[in-house]
Structures are given as structure tokens and as C-alpha cells.
Motif scaffolding. Structure first.
Motif, PDB file in Angstrom:
ATOM      1  N   GLY A  61      58.441 -16.833 -40.948  1.00  0.00           N
ATOM      2  CA  GLY A  61      57.211 -16.611 -40.893  1.00  0.00           C
ATOM      3  C   GLY A  61      56.712 -15.245 -40.284  1.00  0.00           C
ATOM      4  N   THR A  62      55.331 -14.898 -40.421  1.00  0.00           N
ATOM      5  CA  THR A  62      54.777 -13.548 -39.962  1.00  0.00           C
ATOM      6  C   THR A  62      54.442 -13.851 -38.717  1.00  0.00           C
ATOM      7  OG1 THR A  62      54.611 -12.683 -42.071  1.00  0.00           O
ATOM      8  CG2 THR A  62      53.208 -11.688 -40.393  1.00  0.00           C
ATOM      9  N   GLY A  63      53.717 -15.080 -38.161  1.00  0.00           N
ATOM     10  CA  GLY A  63      53.022 -15.219 -37.013  1.00  0.00           C
ATOM     11  C   GLY A  63      52.724 -16.585 -36.676  1.00  0.00           C
ATOM     12  N   HIS A  64      53.009 -16.761 -35.264  1.00  0.00           N
ATOM     13  CA  HIS A  64      52.814 -17.924 -34.798  1.00  0.00           C
ATOM     14  C   HIS A  64      51.781 -18.164 -33.413  1.00  0.00           C
ATOM     15  CE1 HIS A  64      55.236 -16.740 -31.051  1.00  0.00           C
ATOM     16  NE2 HIS A  64      55.928 -16.103 -31.895  1.00  0.00           N
ATOM     17  N   PRO A  71      47.652 -24.967 -33.776  1.00  0.00           N
ATOM     18  CA  PRO A  71      48.222 -25.432 -34.988  1.00  0.00           C
ATOM     19  C   PRO A  71      48.498 -24.426 -35.988  1.00  0.00           C
ATOM     20  CG  PRO A  71      45.984 -25.892 -34.673  1.00  0.00           C
ATOM     21  CD  PRO A  71      46.287 -25.435 -33.560  1.00  0.00           C
ATOM     22  N   HIS A  72      47.909 -23.175 -35.760  1.00  0.00           N
ATOM     23  CA  HIS A  72      47.747 -22.124 -36.468  1.00  0.00           C
ATOM     24  C   HIS A  72      49.055 -21.239 -36.653  1.00  0.00           C
ATOM     25  CE1 HIS A  72      46.833 -20.491 -32.684  1.00  0.00           C
ATOM     26  NE2 HIS A  72      46.951 -19.523 -32.949  1.00  0.00           N
ATOM     27  N   SER A  73      49.234 -20.431 -37.890  1.00  0.00           N
ATOM     28  CA  SER A  73      50.392 -19.449 -38.027  1.00  0.00           C
ATOM     29  C   SER A  73      49.859 -18.697 -39.186  1.00  0.00           C
ATOM     30  CB  SER A  73      51.511 -20.379 -38.485  1.00  0.00           C
ATOM     31  OG  SER A  73      51.234 -21.015 -39.826  1.00  0.00           O
ATOM     32  N   ILE A  74      50.594 -17.517 -39.247  1.00  0.00           N
ATOM     33  CA  ILE A  74      50.607 -16.507 -40.401  1.00  0.00           C
ATOM     34  C   ILE A  74      52.012 -16.815 -40.990  1.00  0.00           C
ATOM     35  CG2 ILE A  74      50.325 -14.366 -41.402  1.00  0.00           C
ATOM     36  CD1 ILE A  74      48.667 -13.936 -38.894  1.00  0.00           C
ATOM     37  N   SER A  75      51.987 -17.386 -42.273  1.00  0.00           N
ATOM     38  CA  SER A  75      53.443 -17.665 -42.975  1.00  0.00           C
ATOM     39  C   SER A  75      53.190 -18.016 -44.544  1.00  0.00           C
ATOM     40  CB  SER A  75      53.771 -19.247 -42.246  1.00  0.00           C
ATOM     41  OG  SER A  75      54.892 -19.766 -42.941  1.00  0.00           O
ATOM     42  N   SER A 125      65.726 -20.624 -41.904  1.00  0.00           N
ATOM     43  CA  SER A 125      66.121 -19.606 -42.159  1.00  0.00           C
ATOM     44  C   SER A 125      66.482 -18.501 -41.067  1.00  0.00           C
ATOM     45  CB  SER A 125      65.431 -18.538 -43.171  1.00  0.00           C
ATOM     46  OG  SER A 125      64.089 -18.551 -42.642  1.00  0.00           O
ATOM     47  N   ARG A 126      65.606 -19.105 -39.796  1.00  0.00           N
ATOM     48  CA  ARG A 126      65.930 -18.129 -38.672  1.00  0.00           C
ATOM     49  C   ARG A 126      67.418 -18.243 -38.231  1.00  0.00           C
ATOM     50  NH1 ARG A 126      61.859 -20.803 -34.779  1.00  0.00           N
ATOM     51  NH2 ARG A 126      62.760 -22.508 -35.636  1.00  0.00           N
TER      52      ARG A 126
END
Length: 745
Positions: free
Chosen positions: A598-601, A613-617, A159-160
């Protein structure tokens, strides 16, 4: 379905008659592909030379001799929720790259060819030499895969890039919007093609790919999809009930895009490594090797393989500039191998071009760490040799999702340990020195931004100028370059005026038809960052120096509320990032609004701006928990195609709520035995004001307004000492960090 014509009819009317070939030994294919990457056949070179050197008329004639699909071409007509659909038109200009690729598909008897964005290290940003998908499709976003058939060509992207891809692709391509309800994954789509093809011809669909630029996990996913589709065949549809092989992966040929690109393909870069000082790295190479070796013993692994460029840079405390634009990494692999004769010893190998390690500093640095240097191309052979050395006891630890198929393909199932490697958590959870470097980088970045925005506002408001996106990018980079330790930007700057702000990864170019100018009537979204010797930054702000519409102010305020919602969260240990994503979207959802990314990388410490490996999504499949020492972005947004884009991004670090928990060492046995439930919070890294005049205070709670005032007080405290008293930047900072007027409440 994905096309107006059913799959079965597509193959009946469009596919070339193909003959299945016998399967090959995989190891032989990898070595064959390695050598074939270096040179192509005479006939292949001739055809690529014809495409490069001929006129448009000659190219058209060449195409007509090869392409038997008639004069019908496909042109973009409508864009629905899921795909850009295609309509038939005549006299459409040919696509020479696409036609040449199809010629080679026919010669090699391939039904499908896959062209991803990746390099051999599966990097997000790749050197020019590996920008094959961009060369083939003219779409230059960092994520996307081209799927080419004899009669169709499709591009999958997320979607980006929906907006950018729809503007970049020619009428010969169909845009497949990944993640939309009616769009299957590539593996599912190809498996459906394979099933239809098998039912029509009784033959296996032959899928061509370069094993060095596809992850081993993707290949497994594709093979599983073939098996799942084949299981639906009835006994009457199978020529041989014992072998329902509907799809075959062929990786024996050189990369076909390289063949077409020919001599015009840029060379693979060989930029030199430099030593990353221990004062910023915080842990010696020897200590990192020791920690990894301890983990290897736990896993019973005799060899660890590290394929991604940031893993290699982190392990050896080295950085480079020039191999991958905006990323301080160098093209290389690394392995740690247990000594078969001495359990406490390991052999550590860096695989890279010799030009990269010629400096005396780097040579000495690697020698002190006991690192052996080997030719870059030896990696597959060495992994294969290790496996064959002791097939019973030797085990290879490698993350298949982050390693290419060529390497993983020489490891038997019984010798494979497929899991997150030991570097990933070390790199993600910054040590004290790394975190201090990140904090310092954000302070100097804030000073650069104060100088830049004060200039931009003066140019727009006082001078009444219209300033181009390109000039904005140039001046902002120039202000960062004045800061100590600045090396380069951390990613290509996104400076999108008005409707360009809705193109998520837009990049302004001087000669582009999309280029816009900012004036007092238009907003701008600026997403930018810097690579410093001690840290990496990434920040987005949306600015408007005129009178914004009520709709814009409403959207801006809701985006800000989402940013504050994440920033103020307190959460227990072992909480995955997707749990927090809803707090970034609630204010938007309340008004029927949302955003597609996503909200965060994660962000690296003087490393890649995007790091796992983390994200906020909302993608709940990523169950990696958020941990102390991680850095993550917080960047909700809202985008209205053809009108504007809004995003507010801060980087934040994760720490424990209780200070005593932050002081405990990672290997503290007493701490690990504690039954007390620990809670985490976010601390602010980004030190750049948020434009108060774009906020509808009636939508904000008192707590949110308090947060804003407190944030601006911290920004002023950190940034003002770096600015000259009475300077335009200082005056702007004083104004921007003053308490917000709450009279509208």
C-alpha cells in the motif's frame, strides 16, 4: 490448484482416520482453553521436553516412530507468481516443531491447525511470548498465518514479506502469496479441504485453533465458507440432508504451539504503565469516557469492549514500554458499562496484571478517572455475565474484526452490536495537542537524521569505509536517542543495502548471512522512526553516495513523482484513501513498473506506528474516508529482487484547504448544517531532505521541481535552529536543502 495432487487424493492418501466429536458449548470451551493455557498434560510436556532436549539423531528417531508418511520430504524448487512450489527429495532433515505439532493433531483428532501471528489483542507487533508462528515456521515477519495438515504445511503472507518468507522457510513449508491471482484465502482453502474430506469420508473436517488469537470476524468468514462449499453437495453425497456440516471449529484445547514450546516459551510481559501527560494527550480520560458513553446511548449499547492495546492506552491516557517492542502500549483490555440503576453513570474497568498499575502516579490517575482495576483473565467471564444479566436488554458493542473469538463467542447474536468502536475515530483524528506533539517529534527527528546522514556520507565518501547495516542501525538510533523525549524506535529499523533493500521488512542482524555493507558503489534503503513522549515518527529515504545506474535514477525519480503526486492532492470530504492511490503509481505505471504494498497507513500520536482505520491503498475494500486531523504515510516505492529497493516516505497530516474550516469545532452545529462543499489537503510532517543527485530532472515537471525546492526550504527553516553552526550536520543540511540544479531540463 494449489498442489500438484488434487485435494481429494491428498485426503485419501495422507489424512489420518479421524472421528468426529460432538459439539461443545462455546462458553465452556473458552473457559477450558483459559485454564488449559496455564498447564498442559503430562504426556504433552514429555513430548515437548523430548524435542527440546534430544539430539538431532534422537529427534529423528522420535519423528520416525510418529510420522508414517515415509522418507519423502518436500523441498523448495521454484518460485512462481503465486506460490513457492515444492519438489520431492529424500533425506531431508526433519522439522521437530512441525512433527511435534502433527503428533498432537493426531492425538486430538484434528485435521487442520491454524497458527496466526496474533496475540489475544490481534496486535501487529506481538510480545515474544506470542510469537508462536515465528517459533513454528522460522519466519519472523509481522504478518502471516501457518496452516498445518498431517501431510502438508503452508504459510500465507502478503507481498511485503514474499522475499523474506522464501528465504526463511524450510523445505517442509509451502509459501502461499496472499493476494496473488491463483492463491485463495485461508478460509476458502480450508473450506475446499473440508468439502473434499466430507465427500471422501462423510465426516466433518475438524479445524483446531486458539480462540484467543483469532478474530471473531475470521471465524465467521471460515464458517460462511464451510456453508458455501457445503451448498454444492448433492443429495447423494450427503449422509444427512438436513446437516451438511462439512467443517467444525475446535477451540477446546490449549494452544498447541505453547505445548510444544513448553518451558522455553518466554513469559508474558508485565511492564508498568506510565501516565501520558494531558499536554500531549489533549483530552482527559473523563472527557473520553463521556464521549464514548454518548455514542453508546446512540447505539443503545450497555457495554463497550475495547480489545486492542492502542485503544486501551488511548482511552486511559497511559503508555508502557517493554510489553511490545517499539509500541508504547501495555497488555490489557478495557470496558465501559452503563450503570443499570443510574443512567448517567458508567463503570469503567481496566483488565490487566496488577504489576502494571503499582505506581502511585498511575493509581491516582486511574482513581481520579473512576477506573476499576480487574484481573486480566476476567474479561471473558465479565462479558458473559453482562450478557446473562439481562438477555433481553443488554447489548455489547464490540468490533469483531478487532476482537478475539473467545470474547465475541460469549455474546449472542441478538446482543451483539458489531461495528467500529467509539475510540477508533477519536484516536485517528488527532486533536490540537496531539498534532502539535507530532510536529515537534518530526522536527527533532529531522535533526537526528541530519546528524546521522552527515556521518554516514563522511564515512562512505571521505573515509572510504564499508559500513555494515547493523552499524548504520546502531548509529541512527544513537542520534535519535540524543533528542529530547526519545524513548525507543517506533519499529525495528530497516536498513537494506543493495538487494536487501528489496526485502520490504528486512532487519539486519550481525550473524546473518544476508548482512551487507554499504560503500560508494551501493545504495541503501533506510526505513526508520522514533517513539517520543510527544509523538511518533516514520520515514524512509533511499541514499546512494556514488554513481547510480541510469535505471536506478529513473526508478528513483518516478517514485519521487508518485510521492509528490499524493502530497499535492486536493480532494473533497468523504474521499476514501484508495481513490488517491493511483496518483502514487502513475509515473511508475507509465514505464510498466509498480510496487506490491500500500501507499499509506495511519500513524498514532505517541502510539503505534501503524494505526487504522484509514489507509491509501489499492485495496478498495477499505472505504474509510480521509478526515481532518488524520496522519497518514505517503510511501511509494520500487523493488527489484536481487538488485535494489527504493522508497521515499513522508508522514503527512490532513487539514482543510480553507483555514476557517480548520478552526471550527467538531461539535459545531452551525458548521455541520453548512451546505458548502469542503476540500482537504495534506500538510508535511517529515522534515528530512530528499537526495537531489538521484533525480533525473528531465522527467520532472517545473511544478514538481518547485515542490522540491519549497519542501527543502521548509526543512531548512525547521531543522537548522537545532544544529550547531559549522557542524558537519549543518553543512550537510545547507547542501541538501539548496535549490536543485535544473540545467538538465
Amino acid at each position: 490448484m494449489l498442489s500438484r495432487m488434487p485435494h481429494r487424493n491428498r485426503f485419501t492418501t495422507a489424512l489420518l482416520a479421524l472421528t468426529c466429536t460432538s459439539s461443545h458449548n462455546f462458553s465452556a470451551l473458552c473457559f477450558g482453553a483459559t485454564s488449559l493455557h496455564q498447564s498442559a498434560s503430562t504426556s504433552v510436556k514429555a513430548s515437548s521436553a523430548l524435542i527440546r532436549g534430544s539430539s538431532n539423531t534422537a529427534r529423528t528417531a522420535f519423528v520416525s516412530n510418529f510420522y508414517r508418511g515415509g522418507a519423502t520430504r518436500m523441498a523448495s524448487s521454484t518460485t512462481d507468481e503465486d506460490t513457492t512450489t515444492m519438489a520431492e527429495v529424500g533425506d531431508e532433515p526433519v522439522d521437530p516443531q512441525l512433527v511435534a505439532l502433527r503428533e498432537h493433531l493426531a492425538k486430538l483428532e484434528l485435521d487442520v491447525y491454524l497458527v496466526p501471528s496474533d496475540d489475544p489483542h490481534l496486535s501487529e507487533y506481538v510480545p515474544d511470548a506470542y510469537k508462536r508462528r515465528a517459533f513454528l515456521t522460522n519466519f519472523h515477519g509481522s504478518a502471516g498465518t501457518a496452516v498445518v495438515l498431517p501431510s502438508e504445511a503452508m504459510l500465507w503472507t502478503d507481498s511485503r514479506y514474499f522475499n523474506e518468507a522464501s528465504l526463511s522457510l524450510s523445505s517442509h513449508w509451502k509459501l502461499m502469496k496472499s493476494g496473488q491471482p491463483k492463491v485463495p484465502s485461508i478460509s476458502k482453502y480450508v473450506a475446499e479441504l473440508a468439502l473434499d474430506h466430507y465427500q471422501e469420508t462423510g465426516k466433518s473436517l475438524r479445524v483446531g485453533m486458539d480462540p484467543y488469537v483469532h478474530s471473531a470476524s475470521f471465524v465467521k468468514e471460515l464458517e460462511d465458507a464451510f456453508e458455501k462449499s457445503a451448498a454444492t453437495l448433492s443429495s447423494d453425497e450427503c449422509k444427512n440432508e438436513s446437516d451438511k456440516k462439512i467443517g467444525t471449529i475446535d477451540s477446546s484445547s490449549p494452544n498447541l504451539v505453547d505445548v510444544i514450546w513448553g518451558e522455553d516459551r518466554p513469559p508474558v510481559p508485565t511492564s508498568p504503565f506510565r501516565v501520558h501527560p494531558l499536554e500531549y494527550a489533549g483530552m482527559s480520560v473523563q472527557d473520553k469516557i463521556s464521549k464514548i458513553h454518548t455514542e453508546m446511548k446512540t447505539k443503545k449499547a450497555t457495554l463497550s469492549v475495547f480489545s486492542t492495546l492502542d485503544d486501551v492506552a488511548y482511552l486511559f491516557n497511559m503508555r508502557a514500554m517493554g510489553d511490545v517492542e517499539t509500541c508504547p502500549v501495555g497488555i490489557a483490555y478495557a470496558t465501559i458499562e452503563e450503570d443499570a440503576h443510574e443512567d448517567s453513570h458508567v463503570k469503567v474497568t481496566l483488565y490487566c496484571d496488577s504489576k502494571k498499575v503499582q505506581s502511585e502516579d498511575v493509581q491516582q490517575h486511574l482513581k481520579e478517572a473512576g477506573v476499576t482495576i480487574a484481573p486480566y483473565d476476567d474479561i471473558v467471564g465479565d462479558v458473559k455475565a453482562h450478557c446473562e444479566q439481562d438477555e433481553k436488554h443488554n447489548k455489547v458493542w464490540i468490533d469483531k474484526s478487532r476482537a478475539n473469538y473467545a470474547i465475541c463467542g460469549v455474546i449472542s447474536a441478538g446482543q451483539l452490536i458489531d461495528s467500529q468502536n467509539a475510540i477508533t475515530p477519536l484516536k485517528a483524528c488527532k486533536n490540537a495537542a496531539e498534532m502539535e506533539g507530532m510536529r515537534q517529534a518530526h522536527i527533532v527527528d529531522g535533526a537526528a537524521m541530519a546528524n546521522f546522514i552527515s556521518w554516514l556520507e563522511h564515512a562512505i565518501v571521505t573515509e572510504g569505509r564499508s559500513v555494515s547495516e547493523v552499524e548504520i542501525d546502531r548509529v541512527l538510533t544513537g542520534e535519535r536517542a540524543k533528542q529530547p523525549g526519545f524513548l525507543e524506535v517506533s519499529f525495528p529499523t530497516i536498513a537494506g543495502v543493495a538487494s536487501n533493500g528489496a526485502i520490504i521488512h528486512y532487519s539486519a542482524k550481525e550473524d546473518s548471512e544476508l548482512l551487507k555493507y554499504m560503500d560508494i558503489t551501493t545504495p541503501i534503503l533506510i526505513d526508520s522512526g522514533g517513539q517520543y513522549t510527544y509523538g511518533t515518527t516514520d520515514v524512509t529515504r533511499t541514499w546512494h553516495f556514488g554513481t547510480p545506474t541510469p535505471k536506478f535514477v529513473d526508478a528513483y525519480t518516478r517514485v519521487l513523482k508518485g510521492n509528490i503526486g499524493v502530497d499535492t492532492m486536493v480532494f473533497p470530504e468523504n474521499t476514501p484513501g484508495f481513490v488517491l492511490d493511483v496518483f502514487a503509481r502513475k509515473a511508475l505505471w507509465d514505464n510498466g513498473m509498480d510496487y506490491g504494498h500500500g501507499t499509506g497507513h495511519g500513524v498514532g500520536a505517541a502510539l503505534n506506528v501503524h494505526e487504522g482505520p484509514h489507509s491509501i491503498s489499492p485495496r478498495w475494500a477499505n472505504t474509510e474516508s480521509l478526515k481532518k486531523g488524520m496522519v497518514v504515510s505517503n510511501e511509494p516505492g520500487y523493488y527489484e529482487d536481487g538488485n535494489f529497493g527504493i522508497r521515499i516516505e513522508n508522514l503527512i497530516e490532513i487539514s482543510y484547504v480553507k483555514p476557517e474550516h480548520n478552526e471550527a469545532k467538531d461539535d459545531d452545529d452551525e458548521d455541520s448544517k453548512s451546505t458548502e462543499k469542503k476540500f482537504l489537503k495534506f500538510d508535511k510532517l517529515t522534515m528530512i531532505p530528499i537526495q537531489k543527485s538521484l533525480i533525473d530532472v528531465s522527467l520532472m515537471t517545473e511544478a514538481e521541481l518547485d515542490w522540491l525546492d519549497e519542501y527543502h526550504a521548509i526543512v531548512f527553516e525547521k531543522i537548522s535552529p537545532l544544529l550547531d553552526a559549522g557542524s558537519p550536520a549543518m553543512e550537510w543540511l545547507v547542501k541538501s536543502c539548496a535549490k536543485i540544479d535544473r540545467s538538465g531540463k
